[in-house]
Structures are given as C-alpha cells and as structure tokens.
Design a protein around this motif. Structure first.
Motif, PDB file in Angstrom:
ATOM      1  N   PHE A 109     -54.127 -47.294 -51.788  1.00  0.00           N
ATOM      2  CA  PHE A 109     -55.109 -46.450 -52.382  1.00  0.00           C
ATOM      3  C   PHE A 109     -55.948 -45.850 -51.278  1.00  0.00           C
ATOM      4  CE2 PHE A 109     -56.484 -50.535 -52.606  1.00  0.00           C
ATOM      5  CZ  PHE A 109     -57.954 -50.680 -52.317  1.00  0.00           C
ATOM      6  N   GLU A 110     -56.664 -45.017 -51.885  1.00  0.00           N
ATOM      7  CA  GLU A 110     -57.663 -44.263 -50.975  1.00  0.00           C
ATOM      8  C   GLU A 110     -59.066 -44.813 -51.269  1.00  0.00           C
ATOM      9  OE1 GLU A 110     -57.418 -42.022 -48.366  1.00  0.00           O
ATOM     10  OE2 GLU A 110     -55.126 -41.893 -48.362  1.00  0.00           O
ATOM     11  N   ILE A 111     -59.760 -44.975 -50.284  1.00  0.00           N
ATOM     12  CA  ILE A 111     -61.256 -45.225 -50.485  1.00  0.00           C
ATOM     13  C   ILE A 111     -62.068 -44.289 -49.446  1.00  0.00           C
ATOM     14  CG2 ILE A 111     -61.046 -47.577 -51.164  1.00  0.00           C
ATOM     15  CD1 ILE A 111     -62.118 -48.351 -48.525  1.00  0.00           C
ATOM     16  N   SER A 112     -63.348 -43.665 -49.922  1.00  0.00           N
ATOM     17  CA  SER A 112     -64.000 -43.057 -49.059  1.00  0.00           C
ATOM     18  C   SER A 112     -64.780 -43.667 -47.932  1.00  0.00           C
ATOM     19  CB  SER A 112     -65.122 -42.420 -49.831  1.00  0.00           C
ATOM     20  OG  SER A 112     -66.061 -43.256 -50.467  1.00  0.00           O
ATOM     21  N   ASP A 113     -65.183 -42.886 -46.859  1.00  0.00           N
ATOM     22  CA  ASP A 113     -65.744 -43.485 -45.520  1.00  0.00           C
ATOM     23  C   ASP A 113     -67.146 -44.318 -46.024  1.00  0.00           C
ATOM     24  OD1 ASP A 113     -63.974 -42.623 -44.178  1.00  0.00           O
ATOM     25  OD2 ASP A 113     -64.984 -40.798 -43.327  1.00  0.00           O
ATOM     26  N   SER A 114     -67.796 -43.874 -47.180  1.00  0.00           N
ATOM     27  CA  SER A 114     -69.155 -44.551 -47.600  1.00  0.00           C
ATOM     28  C   SER A 114     -68.958 -45.783 -48.343  1.00  0.00           C
ATOM     29  CB  SER A 114     -69.675 -43.639 -48.418  1.00  0.00           C
ATOM     30  OG  SER A 114     -69.098 -43.136 -49.741  1.00  0.00           O
ATOM     31  N   ASP A 115     -67.667 -45.983 -48.914  1.00  0.00           N
ATOM     32  CA  ASP A 115     -67.300 -47.226 -49.496  1.00  0.00           C
ATOM     33  C   ASP A 115     -66.556 -48.273 -48.508  1.00  0.00           C
ATOM     34  OD1 ASP A 115     -68.088 -46.363 -51.719  1.00  0.00           O
ATOM     35  OD2 ASP A 115     -65.959 -45.543 -52.450  1.00  0.00           O
ATOM     36  N   ILE A 116     -66.391 -47.815 -47.194  1.00  0.00           N
ATOM     37  CA  ILE A 116     -65.515 -48.727 -46.287  1.00  0.00           C
ATOM     38  C   ILE A 116     -66.559 -50.010 -46.016  1.00  0.00           C
ATOM     39  CG2 ILE A 116     -64.831 -49.000 -43.707  1.00  0.00           C
ATOM     40  CD1 ILE A 116     -63.763 -46.313 -43.729  1.00  0.00           C
ATOM     41  N   PRO A 117     -67.950 -49.926 -45.680  1.00  0.00           N
ATOM     42  CA  PRO A 117     -68.474 -51.022 -45.328  1.00  0.00           C
ATOM     43  C   PRO A 117     -68.574 -52.155 -46.482  1.00  0.00           C
ATOM     44  CG  PRO A 117     -69.741 -49.138 -44.680  1.00  0.00           C
ATOM     45  CD  PRO A 117     -68.685 -48.754 -45.576  1.00  0.00           C
ATOM     46  N   ASP A 118     -68.517 -51.966 -47.801  1.00  0.00           N
ATOM     47  CA  ASP A 118     -68.346 -52.572 -48.843  1.00  0.00           C
ATOM     48  C   ASP A 118     -67.255 -53.195 -49.085  1.00  0.00           C
ATOM     49  OD1 ASP A 118     -71.179 -52.107 -49.525  1.00  0.00           O
ATOM     50  OD2 ASP A 118     -70.711 -50.374 -50.831  1.00  0.00           O
TER      51      ASP A 118
ATOM     52  N   GLY B 225     -58.296 -51.742 -32.633  1.00  0.00           N
ATOM     53  CA  GLY B 225     -58.002 -50.353 -32.501  1.00  0.00           C
ATOM     54  C   GLY B 225     -57.578 -49.797 -33.855  1.00  0.00           C
ATOM     55  N   ILE B 226     -56.902 -50.489 -34.592  1.00  0.00           N
ATOM     56  CA  ILE B 226     -56.690 -49.803 -35.931  1.00  0.00           C
ATOM     57  C   ILE B 226     -57.848 -49.235 -36.883  1.00  0.00           C
ATOM     58  CG2 ILE B 226     -55.519 -49.962 -38.331  1.00  0.00           C
ATOM     59  CD1 ILE B 226     -53.480 -51.565 -36.867  1.00  0.00           C
ATOM     60  N   GLY B 227     -58.875 -50.414 -36.580  1.00  0.00           N
ATOM     61  CA  GLY B 227     -60.494 -50.138 -37.287  1.00  0.00           C
ATOM     62  C   GLY B 227     -61.058 -48.856 -36.821  1.00  0.00           C
ATOM     63  N   ALA B 228     -60.783 -48.467 -35.625  1.00  0.00           N
ATOM     64  CA  ALA B 228     -61.365 -47.357 -34.985  1.00  0.00           C
ATOM     65  C   ALA B 228     -60.725 -46.117 -35.029  1.00  0.00           C
ATOM     66  CB  ALA B 228     -61.763 -47.522 -33.511  1.00  0.00           C
ATOM     67  N   SER B 229     -59.287 -46.143 -35.645  1.00  0.00           N
ATOM     68  CA  SER B 229     -58.468 -45.112 -35.753  1.00  0.00           C
ATOM     69  C   SER B 229     -58.724 -44.115 -36.794  1.00  0.00           C
ATOM     70  CB  SER B 229     -57.057 -45.593 -35.877  1.00  0.00           C
ATOM     71  OG  SER B 229     -56.639 -46.120 -37.086  1.00  0.00           O
ATOM     72  N   ASN B 230     -57.777 -43.150 -37.020  1.00  0.00           N
ATOM     73  CA  ASN B 230     -58.113 -42.037 -37.756  1.00  0.00           C
ATOM     74  C   ASN B 230     -57.279 -42.374 -39.455  1.00  0.00           C
ATOM     75  OD1 ASN B 230     -59.752 -40.573 -36.605  1.00  0.00           O
ATOM     76  ND2 ASN B 230     -58.092 -39.428 -35.344  1.00  0.00           N
TER      77      ASN B 230
ATOM     78  N   ASN C 236     -56.353 -44.278 -42.987  1.00  0.00           N
ATOM     79  CA  ASN C 236     -57.240 -44.076 -44.174  1.00  0.00           C
ATOM     80  C   ASN C 236     -58.288 -45.206 -44.318  1.00  0.00           C
ATOM     81  OD1 ASN C 236     -55.925 -46.046 -45.296  1.00  0.00           O
ATOM     82  ND2 ASN C 236     -55.216 -44.976 -47.009  1.00  0.00           N
ATOM     83  N   GLY C 237     -59.061 -44.944 -45.299  1.00  0.00           N
ATOM     84  CA  GLY C 237     -60.334 -45.853 -45.314  1.00  0.00           C
ATOM     85  C   GLY C 237     -59.839 -47.209 -45.815  1.00  0.00           C
ATOM     86  N   ASN C 238     -58.733 -47.528 -46.612  1.00  0.00           N
ATOM     87  CA  ASN C 238     -58.264 -48.705 -47.041  1.00  0.00           C
ATOM     88  C   ASN C 238     -57.872 -49.481 -45.685  1.00  0.00           C
ATOM     89  OD1 ASN C 238     -57.300 -50.745 -48.506  1.00  0.00           O
ATOM     90  ND2 ASN C 238     -55.368 -49.707 -49.077  1.00  0.00           N
ATOM     91  N   VAL C 239     -57.124 -49.005 -44.792  1.00  0.00           N
ATOM     92  CA  VAL C 239     -56.491 -49.714 -43.785  1.00  0.00           C
ATOM     93  C   VAL C 239     -57.526 -49.954 -42.827  1.00  0.00           C
ATOM     94  CG1 VAL C 239     -54.773 -49.419 -41.972  1.00  0.00           C
ATOM     95  CG2 VAL C 239     -54.152 -48.550 -44.127  1.00  0.00           C
ATOM     96  N   LYS C 240     -58.354 -49.079 -42.656  1.00  0.00           N
ATOM     97  CA  LYS C 240     -59.650 -49.119 -41.625  1.00  0.00           C
ATOM     98  C   LYS C 240     -60.484 -50.343 -42.128  1.00  0.00           C
ATOM     99  CE  LYS C 240     -61.660 -45.654 -40.100  1.00  0.00           C
ATOM    100  NZ  LYS C 240     -62.219 -44.047 -40.064  1.00  0.00           N
ATOM    101  N   ALA C 241     -60.733 -50.466 -43.308  1.00  0.00           N
ATOM    102  CA  ALA C 241     -61.728 -51.672 -43.860  1.00  0.00           C
ATOM    103  C   ALA C 241     -61.033 -52.769 -43.499  1.00  0.00           C
ATOM    104  CB  ALA C 241     -61.911 -51.242 -45.365  1.00  0.00           C
ATOM    105  N   LYS C 242     -59.907 -52.967 -43.991  1.00  0.00           N
ATOM    106  CA  LYS C 242     -59.064 -54.244 -43.718  1.00  0.00           C
ATOM    107  C   LYS C 242     -59.014 -54.909 -42.236  1.00  0.00           C
ATOM    108  CE  LYS C 242     -55.749 -53.537 -47.524  1.00  0.00           C
ATOM    109  NZ  LYS C 242     -54.268 -53.435 -48.041  1.00  0.00           N
TER     110      LYS C 242
END
Length: 631
Positions: free
Chosen positions: A10-19, A66-71, A73-79
């Motif tokens: 699922f998709e999450i916005s960049d503003s929701d990534i920290p939470d 590396g994945i956390g700093a990649s482009n 989607n927000g779900n994968v980067k947050a994990k």
C-alpha cells in the motif's frame, strides 16, 4: 511471529513515513520480526523473497540504509529505515560476533580447524635483492607497505640475517576481524595472480614478482628467519578460538554489566523507599504547618480587631484635646503678636549692631594676626639675607687678601732664590779681593736671612688665612644648606631657583610613555611601577654601568650604553625614558656614589644647572620685595 513483505502492498505519503517508521521500530524492539538467524548471521524481515538471507551486520545495515534513502515508495522506505535504526541502536553489540560468523563462512572452504598466526600476519617472499658492499640489500619495509596499501597493513618488516636482506618480509595486520578480512584479501589477491603459496612451492622458474600468503602453522614452525619472526611476535590460533575468546569476553562484560545493573536497581529501590518515607513525613509536616498557620491567622485577626477598636478611642480623645489646644493657641498668638510689635524695632536695630560689631572684630583680629606673621617672616628673611651677605663679603675679602699674600710670598721666594744664586757666585769669586768680597757676602747673607724670616712670617700668615678661608667655605656651605632647607619648607612650584633632588626619578616623566603603551586607565599605575622599579635599580651599589675614558690626559666616567639593563629599558620604554634614567645615574654618581640615595641641591631650573649661593639669595630678595609691594 508476524512476517511483512517487501512488496509494495500500500502507498503512504512522505509526511506519514516518520510515524509509520516509529511504529515499525517499536514492533522490531518487541520481537515481532525475525532479524537474526540461528547461526548468528542477519536477515532482512521485509525482503523474504530474496535469495540472500545470510547477511553480516554491516551488509544488512548497508542494505537497509540504501533502500531507506532510495526513491522507492513510502511503505518500503519506512520499513527499511526502521530496520536501519533498530540495527544501529539495538543490535550494535552483535556486530562483532556477526562479523566473525561472516568471516568464518567465507573461510569455510578451508579446514575449520586450520591454525593461523595471531595477530594476523602475511608472508612476502621473492623480494628482489642485489649484492652491494659485501651484503645483500633489497626494498625497505616502507616501500613494500606502500605497494600493499590497499590491504591496510599496519607495518611491513623486511627480514635480515648475517648475509643481509633475505628476500622475505612479514606483513602485520590489525588484530580485529577487519584485519582478518584484509589478510584474506591479501592472500586471495596473490592466489588470483598465481603468486600464492601453492604457486611458490610448485614453480621452478619464479621470476622477479613477489609471492604472498597468510601466515599459518607450517610457516610458524618453519626453522628459518620467517618462522623465527612469527614465533617471536605471534601465536597459533584457529578462527573458532578467536571467535570463542571474543564471545567469552562479551559474555563476561555482559555478566559484569548485569551485576552492576542489579546492584544499581537495589540502590534505586532503597532510594525510592527512603523517598517515599520522606514524602510521607513531609506531607504530615505540611498538614501540621497548615493547621498552625490557620490558628495563627485567626489570632492575628482578633488582635487586629482589638487594635482597631483601641485606635478609634484614642483618635476621638485626641480630637477633643486638639480642639482645646487650638483655642488656647489662638489666645496666645494674639498676645504674642502684640508683644512682637512692641519690641520689633529695638530687636532689629540691636541685631544689626551686634552683627556689624562681630564682623569688624573678626576682620581686625585676622588682619592683626596676618600682619604679625608676615612681619616676623619678613624680619627673619632679612636677617638671614644680611648674615649671608656679610659672610659672603667677608669670605671674598679674605680670599682677595689671601691672593695678595700669596703673590707677596712668591715674590719673596723669587728674591731669595736670586740672592742664593748671587751668594754662590760670590763664593766662587773670593780669590780676587777677599776682604771686600767677604764683607759683601756677609751683607748679602744678612739680607737673605731677613728675607727668609719675612717669608716665614708670610707663611704663618698664609696658613692662618687658609684656615680662615676653610672656615669661610664651611660657613658658606652651611649657609647654602640653610638656604636649601628654607626653600624646601617654602616650596618651589614653577620657581626659577629651587631644590632638585639629584639622582631621583619623577613619575610624571614616565606618564606620557605609559599612556601610549597601556592606555589612560592603566597609565598612572604603570608609570608608578616603572618609576619605583628603576629608582630601586639606581640605589643598588652593585649596578655600576660606567666606563672610564681619557680625554686630554683627564680620566672621567661616562655611561656604558651597551649595558644589558639599559638596553632592556631602551627597547621597552624608548629613547626618552632611557635619557631620563641615564641622567639620574650620572647625577647619583656625581653627588652620592657611595650612599646611592638622592641628594637635595640648589638648582637653576631656567638654565638647568646648579645655582650659585648668590643666585639663591638674589631670588629670595626678589620674592620678598614682590610680596612686600603686594602687601
């Protein structure tokens, strides 16, 4: 255990990534995801579909970062950001053991019980040498270290024996697992280039290239210089031994920390108990204090009410008394006004007369006192001046008389010498007319005797006059001293003739230089310190910065300008202060070289020279006449 997927569910916005990252981080801490394998390696719980599930700590951290700093989607980067944070803050203690496991897995192709030289060392052979001056020489350890810099060696030792360079060298690596990795990379490099240990043993034509491998048990037990160095500087250990030893150290540290935590927890519990007791005691005391304050406030209210009632009574009584006093005061005021009108004129006239009389009396008494003081001072000055003038005239007359006597004495001595010469000539001429010549000689002898007696009389008179001259000089010196003392008492501010203390420094001379050097705020204190310091130096008999020179046959002392202290003074405060101090030095050397303290002297400040007694007397007379005209 719950398992997440790395797929984009699922998709999450960049503003929701920290939470979302913080939520996943807490679940990782609670053990909802499997991060560590049973063999001590690591895995990514968010990428179960990947073939590689056997990461070292650093590899997994690099993967998550590396994945956390990649482009993605927000779900994968947050994990993966949550996983990277978990590895950095909660799994850092397992990094070393993970690294050991990874290195063991890399070296599993070799015998797991294979012994290595520890600290990790590498061996280099076939270093090219040449024979010079009776021994073999080759490349230095530093040159070899530069060539092997990609493997991060700590140091490279060239091996020597009695013949010189042996063509062999030992490479030291760090003691940690990074050092083991560098040593393995070192060995793998030479094996890939076909210059490893196996190639060294099999090749007959070894060429000029160097061979290298990691030091093991067979090298350690080698009887040559390589084995000697390895046995002297290392031990044989397997990778399992080193990992187990590191694990034992970690376990021991953990046990010690657990013991300390337990002790601190006990202390914390005791502190909490004491704190609870103290809190209860304070609560009880606060309740008692509140009760006492309430009782005190009630008492104060009662006392204030009583005081107010008493004050009202006093105020009423005071009002009655005040009205009675006012009526009495009005009656008295009327009577006083009538009396004042009767005596006003007489009192006013009397006061004026008394005031005028007192003023005149004060003026007369002040004028009389001033006149008497001035008259006494004038009479004393005139008396001193007359005495000094008479003494001076007497001394001058005595000197003139002494000079005349001296001329007369010299004339007599010349006549006596001439007569003695004539007598000698007559004695040589006695043969011509003995009787006449003898009579003439007797007459001249008699004249000579009279002249000698006259000269002796003059000599006695001369001695008497010399004594009187000395007495006159002493009297003049006494008069000069009295004049100096009198001028000191009177004061000579801005005077032409006054008193100068020879060899004494003045703080005012240092003030301009100190203002330039230290500013106005510190100028006075600095000038006082400098003046005091150099006055103390002038007083020291041991400091004598003079040299003797001869001019026209006359020896005299002058300042030795290359003196060390004077050079320091000149560099510190400049030429002007240097001249001030050297002038004081010359004055001290002239007036008081033995005592080394300032001497008062009668001084002509206008011409900047020593004043004569006559100049001092004339100056006093002039001042006296000026004051007399003003009066």
């Amino acid at each position: 255990m719950e398992m997440d997927q790395c797929s984009e569910e699922f998709e999450i916005s960049d503003s929701d990534i920290p939470d979302y990252e913080e939520k996943l981080y807490r679940r990782l801490q609670q053990g909802h995801f499997i991060v560590r394998n049973t063999n001590g390696s690591f895995r990514c719980p968010f990428c179960p579909g990947k073939k590689k599930q056997d990461y070292a700590y650093n590899e997994l951290l690099q993967h998550a970062t590396g994945i956390g700093a990649s482009n993605r989607n927000g779900n994968v980067k947050a994990k993966h950001r949550a996983l990277a944070k978990y590895l950095k803050e909660d799994m850092v203690d397992h990094a070393a053991s993970s690294q050991a496991v990874a290195l063991q897995s890399k070296s599993s192709k070799r015998n797991s019980n294979e012994q290595y030289v520890f600290p990790w060392m590498g061996i280099i052979v076939n270093v090219q040498t040449e024979y010079k001056n009776g021994q073999y020489v080759g490349e230095s350890g530093n040159r070899l270290k530069e060539q092997l810099s990609r493997f991060h060696p700590l140091k490279v030792y060239s091996l020597w024996n009695f013949r010189g360079h042996t063509g062999n060298a030992i490479v030291d690596f760090s003691k940690d697992w990074n050092g083991f990795r560098d040593a393995m990379a070192f060995e793998n490099h030479f094996e890939a280039e076909h210059y490893g240990e196996k190639n060294w043993l099999e090749n007959k034509d070894r060429g000029s290239e160097i061979y290298g491998w990691m030091a093991r048990a067979d090298d350690y037990n080698n009887p040559g210089p390589i084995g000697d160095h390895l046995r002297k500087n290392g031990d044989l250990k397997t990778v399992d031994d080193i990992a187990n030893e590191e694990s034992r150290k970690t376990n021991s540290l953990v046990a010690n920390l657990a013991s300390e935590i337990e002790v601190k927890n006990k202390l914390l519990l005791e502190s909490e108990c004491k704190n609870t007791e103290t809190t209860l005691s304070l609560d009880k005391m606060m309740e008692e204090r509140d009760s006492l304050v309430h009782i005190y406030n009630e008492e104060i209210k009662k006392m204030q009410q009583l005081a107010r009632d008493h004050s009202r009574k006093i105020i009423v009584e005071n009002e009655k008394l005040r009205s009675e006093l006012d009526s009495k005061r009005q009656e008295l005021e009327v009577g006083r006004k009538q009396l004042d009108e009767l005596v006003a004129k007489n009192d006013t006239d009397k006061r004026k007369l008394d005031a005028d009389k007192k003023k005149n009396e004060l003026k007369n008494s002040s004028l009389e006192l001033a006149t008497m003081s001035k008259k006494k001072a004038d009479e004393e000055v005139l008396r001193l001046l007359e005495v000094h003038q008479k003494e001076k005239e007497t001394a001058v007359n005595k000197i003139l008389h002494l000079e005349r006597q001296l001329d007369q004495k010299q004339k007599l001595e010349l006549e006596i010498q001439q007569m003695q010469g004539q007598l000698k000539i007559m004695k040589h001429m006695e043969g011509e007319d003995d009787a006449a010549m003898k009579k003439k000689i007797d007459d001249m002898t008699e004249q000579l005797r009279e002249k000698v007696e006259e000269m002796e009389g003059l000599e006695d008179l001369n001695q008497t006059l010399i004594v009187k001259e000395r007495q006159s000089n002493d009297e003049l010196q006494d008069a000069r001293k009295e004049l100096i003392n009198g001028l000191k008492d009177i004061g000579t501010v801005r005077a032409t003739i006054g008193i100068k203390r020879m060899g004494e420094l003045d703080m005012k001379q240092f003030l301009p230089i100190c203002k330039q050097k230290f500013g106005k705020d510190e100028a006075e204190s600095s000038s006082a310190l400098y003046c005091s310091h150099w006055q103390d130096e002038l007083r020291k008999p041991s400091w004598h910065p003079f040299k003797v020179i001869t001019t026209e046959g006359i020896c005299k002392e002058i300042i030795q300008e290359d003196d060390e202290k004077l050079q320091v003074l000149k560099e510190d405060l400049g030429e002007e202060i240097f001249n001030v101090v050297t002038t004081a030095l010359l004055e001290m050397n002239e007036y008081n070289p033995s005592g080394r303290y300032p001497i008062p002297e009668l001084w002509n400040f206008k011409e900047n020279k020593k004043a004569k007694l006559q100049e001092g007397i004339q100056y006093i007379l002039k001042q006296w006449k000026t004051h007399k005209r003003k009066r």
